[in-house]
Scaffold this motif. Structure first.
Motif, mmCIF file in Angstrom:
data_model
loop_
_atom_site.group_PDB
_atom_site.id
_atom_site.type_symbol
_atom_site.label_atom_id
_atom_site.label_comp_id
_atom_site.label_asym_id
_atom_site.label_seq_id
_atom_site.Cartn_x
_atom_site.Cartn_y
_atom_site.Cartn_z
ATOM 1 N N ALA A 65 -13.378 74.196 72.272
ATOM 2 C CA ALA A 65 -12.882 73.160 73.178
ATOM 3 C C ALA A 65 -12.119 72.093 72.404
ATOM 4 N N ARG A 113 -4.490 67.803 80.200
ATOM 5 C CA ARG A 113 -5.316 67.894 79.008
ATOM 6 C C ARG A 113 -5.973 66.567 78.668
ATOM 7 N N GLY A 124 -20.075 74.702 76.090
ATOM 8 C CA GLY A 124 -19.447 73.417 75.843
ATOM 9 C C GLY A 124 -20.297 72.462 75.033
ATOM 10 N N ILE A 170 -17.509 67.923 70.770
ATOM 11 C CA ILE A 170 -16.119 68.236 71.084
ATOM 12 C C ILE A 170 -15.218 67.146 70.524
ATOM 13 N N ILE A 187 -10.817 75.813 76.540
ATOM 14 C CA ILE A 187 -11.781 74.871 77.098
ATOM 15 C C ILE A 187 -12.559 75.472 78.255
ATOM 16 N N TRP A 229 -16.374 75.162 78.047
ATOM 17 C CA TRP A 229 -16.789 73.807 78.377
ATOM 18 C C TRP A 229 -16.628 73.535 79.869
#
Lengths: 305, 311
Positions: free
Chosen positions: A119, A131, A176, A182, B31, B34
């Motif tokens: 991620a 984003r 995640g 992250i 991503i 996540w």
């Protein structure tokens, strides 16, 4: 300080004795300052260490002798067998707890390192619509009190039939993990020069190859930092295992320690020994990986939570 | 970066939009884990808990939608107000003390003395210890009959206290427990201290400033961003105190240490009143959110960022 003195000498030789005396007094003052600081450091460190000393001291006492007042610091004899008793002969499967905790912790580390770095890589290197807004969303989850999502998550896991397994503690890390991991990855990746990506692309590398072959090998510092924080979070975690792990064989050290209190409530010597055994691996990990701890704290301001 | 990416696209001989589309897809894929986790374990549960808060769900009983009943019940619930009060008092005691001690420790550990690294380690290690283990340790330290705390009091001729079993002393005992873990906040302060431009101190020295002047006029103002950060983290953290309370006192004596999250836990997992617990959890979220927002607003007045533009 010595340059100051040598600077003063020509002045004193010209008859300005007061200037020389000033610098002498300054160096004495400085030495005094350092000494006072050293004493303060020693005193405050002692205060911070006292609980640990008391922990070990109690853990080495013969059953019953911890109940003395005023407190005895050095038990005679020092019963190291307490550690054996607490761990193997306590009526609780502590070795099992240790195994469970290790499995969950290692799995969480793998999951987090994988999904958080991926991620972070996406947020740092890739361009896709929304984003930056999504990244703000990631950061905002940091402010969320865990308990708000824990109740429905518990019910969700109940629906899956995952209660009393390790899955509720492991699967989310593969999806995640925590927001600040992250964040850490993203910040670090953004500091890697884009030219390296470019060079790889010119050689025909695809995005995943760039991730795996270019970025990852350069990321040892951030990988270590995140690994350590994930280790801490998992090893120390209590509420998660408390909620999701019910049967004795599945418990982690954290919940096991609690069960220990129920079984051997008043045997503080054994309780302290068990607590020490749970604390020890954290100390070991810390000393082995000190540098990355500090790096990680300073970058995010979190750590160990 | 855009010009580099553009030249890359030309080097590949592809059209700009197909490269960008590919990049966007790959970015989303990165991503995706996540995103899935966010939907499943954060956004989903949050929405679900809003709904749950408006039901009387008790796991094994049939579920009924009760609207805002739970929130009405909250108002009458003595324990709700008590636990909120407990948490507020604890936070009010803990956070200022925590910030002050962490700052003092950081100042102390910022000197260039021999072996300073060892001292920093000693100060930091308690903050990474498992909460369960430290809870037991401090339970034992605060033992009214044989604990170290009363032993120390005895040494200076003070009478022994009941600590965790005393209604007035129980919360301060928790504060003491928590203060032991000042390590991570201290490191943040340390980083902040080391980021202060030494030229400022030198200029002050030339003007003949003493330690206190330098501290109040240079150090503290330059530390306000870090102070602000630790303040927010400290408040959010202390509002969610759970493990130590669960282990050491389980809410006692006489609910003096029934902190808010412990109360939610009891309602949700001890009494299985998940609907009510969800309502309680949302109250916590709103309180924490409001507190944080207020602090951000007030921050403009007292936080000094070096890179601030002229207003």
């Amino acid at each position: 300080m010595s340059e100051a003195k040598s600077m003063a000498s020509p002045a004193s030789s010209a008859g300005m004795v007061t200037a020389d005396k000033f610098y002498q007094r300054a160096s004495v003052r400085h030495a005094l300052y350092i000494t006072v600081m050293q004493i303060l450091l020693l005193a405050c460190s002692a205060v911070m260490l006292i609980p640990f000393v008391w922990l070990i001291s109690t853990s080495l006492k013969i059953r019953g002798t911890e109940f003395t007042f005023p407190p005895v610091w050095i038990p005679r004899p020092a019963v190291w067998e307490n550690y054996y008793t607490a761990f193997f002969a306590s009526g609780l499967p502590f070795t099992r707890f240790l195994l469970n905790t290790t499995i969950i912790t290692v799995a969480s580390m793998v999951g987090t390192l994988f999904s958080s770095s991926l991620a972070g890589f996406g947020f740092a290197r890739m361009r896709f619509p929304g984003r930056d807004k999504l990244f703000l969303l990631v950061l905002s989850t940091l402010m969320l009190p865990e308990i708000v999502t824990q109740i429905p998550s518990y019910l969700l896991f109940r629906l899956f039939g995952w209660i009393d397994t390790f899955l509720p503690l492991i699967v989310p890390t593969f999806l995640g993990g925590s927001a600040f991991n992250i964040f850490l990855f993203r910040q670090f990746f953004m500091s890697i020069p884009y030219e390296l990506d470019e060079a790889a692309r010119i050689d025909g590398a695809g995005t995943m190859q760039i991730y795996w072959r270019v970025i990852m090998p350069l990321s040892k510092p951030v990988l270590s930092t995140v690994a350590i924080f994930t280790f801490l979070a998992s090893w120390n975690s209590f509420m998660g295992p408390l909620i999701y792990l019910n049967s004795l064989e599945n418990m982690t050290l954290a919940v096991g320690l609690r069960a220990f209190q129920g079984l051997r409530g008043t045997e503080w010597n054994l309780m302290m020994a068990a607590a020490a055994v749970m604390m020890a691996p954290v100390l070991v990990v810390f000393f082995v990986a000190q540098r990355y701890f500090i790096q990680g704290i300073v970058t995010t301001g979190f750590g160990g939570r | 970066m855009s010009s580099q990416a553009d030249s890359l696209r030309q080097a590949h001989g592809r059209t700009r939009s197909s490269f960008m589309r590919r990049e966007a897809i790959e970015g989303f894929l990165c991503i995706t884990p996540w995103l899935i986790g966010f939907v499943l374990f954060i956004a989903g549960p949050m929405l679900a808990s809003v709904w749950l808060a408006m039901t009387d769900y008790e796991i094994l009983l049939p579920i009924h939608f009760v609207g805002l009943d739970n929130f009405a019940k909250l108002g009458q619930d003595q324990l709700f107000w008590k636990s909120l009060w407990n948490t507020a008092v604890y936070t009010g005691l803990y956070v200022p003390l925590h910030l002050i001690t962490a700052l003092m420790a950081a100042l102390l550990l910022n000197v260039r003395a021999r072996g300073i690294q060892v001292y920093r380690v000693i100060f930091y290690v308690p903050s990474i210890m498992p909460a369960v283990a430290t809870a037991f340790l401090w339970m034992w330290i605060f033992n009214p009959n044989y604990g170290l705390a009363n032993g120390l009091l005895d040494l200076v001729g003070l009478p022994p206290q009941k600590w965790l079993f005393d209604e007035t002393l129980a919360k301060p005992s928790f504060v003491i427990m928590a203060l032991w873990g000042l390590g991570s906040a201290m490191l943040v302060f340390l980083a902040g201290l080391q980021g202060v431009d030494p030229l400022l101190y030198e200029a002050a020295d030339i003007d003949g400033a003493n330690f206190w002047t330098k501290f109040w006029q240079i150090t503290l103002p330059m530390l306000t961003p870090v102070l602000f950060f630790n303040l927010i983290i400290g408040i959010i953290g202390s509002f969610q105190v759970f493990t130590t309370a669960y282990i050491a006192t389980n809410g006692g004596p006489n609910n003096a240490t029934l902190f808010y999250v412990l109360y939610i836990y009891n309602q949700g997992w001890k009494f299985a009143k998940m609907g009510y617990a969800s309502a309680l959890a949302w109250i916590l979220f709103i309180i924490v959110l409001l507190l944080t927002l207020v602090q951000f607003k007030v921050a403009n007045r007292w936080v000094y960022y070096e890179t601030e533009k002229a207003k």
